[in-house]
Write a protein that holds these residues in place. Structure first.
Motif: not given
Length: 158
Positions: A97-122, A145-148
């Motif tokens: 948990p915490g809040v971080v920023t990133d610049t993304e690559a071309n990515e496909l992912f599947v969440v195994v566990s946990g929860r987050a909110t991802i805000e895409v700029e614009g 914003t990683v909640h779990e």
């Protein structure tokens, strides 16, 4: 990046990869496929089971301190496969948990566990949790914003 790990599809503990023929129904195993090997070109379609993916040991993957907005998030991960040219990467990634920023690559992912909110700029605000598949575009600037504690299986195209 590291080579395939003890969790890759070549591990005899995972058993052979299995494929199913279209229309063969759930649970029907049609044939064994050759599992991926580190450094080999991407294989044909296949399925591989990785026992323990939800609690597999991961390696430290420190964040750049400038990415941390709030909290003390810790990132770990493990590359399971990388193409010979380094342009395709598959693995497991986790963040506490915490809040971080990133610049993304071309990515496909599947969440195994946990929860987050991802805000895409614009753009969109994405709520992700167990079982969710998400696609991020190369160059998107994001705020996570990683909640779990979030663990994901990913495929990145550089």
């Amino acid at each position: 990046m590291t080579a395939a790990s003890d969790l890759d599809a070549t591990n005899s503990a995972t058993g052979p990869a299995r494929t199913t023929e279209p229309g063969s129904g759930p649970g029907s195993v049609a044939a064994a496929a050759t599992p991926p090997v580190a450094g080999d070109p991407a294989p044909a379609s296949f399925v591989v089971n990785i026992p323990g993916i939800a609690d597999a040991d991961l390696e430290p993957d420190p964040l750049d301190p400038s990415q941390i907005v709030a909290g003390e998030p810790v990132v770990t991960g493990k590359v399971l496969w990388e193409s010979p040219d380094g342009q395709q990467i598959r693995g497991i990634w986790q963040i506490t948990p915490g809040v971080v920023t990133d610049t993304e690559a071309n990515e496909l992912f599947v969440v195994v566990s946990g929860r987050a909110t991802i805000e895409v700029e614009g753009g969109s605000v994405l709520e992700v949790g167990p079982g969710d598949a998400c696609v991020l575009r190369e160059g998107d600037r994001t705020r996570w914003t990683v909640h779990e504690t979030l663990r994901k299986a990913y495929h990145i195209s550089l």
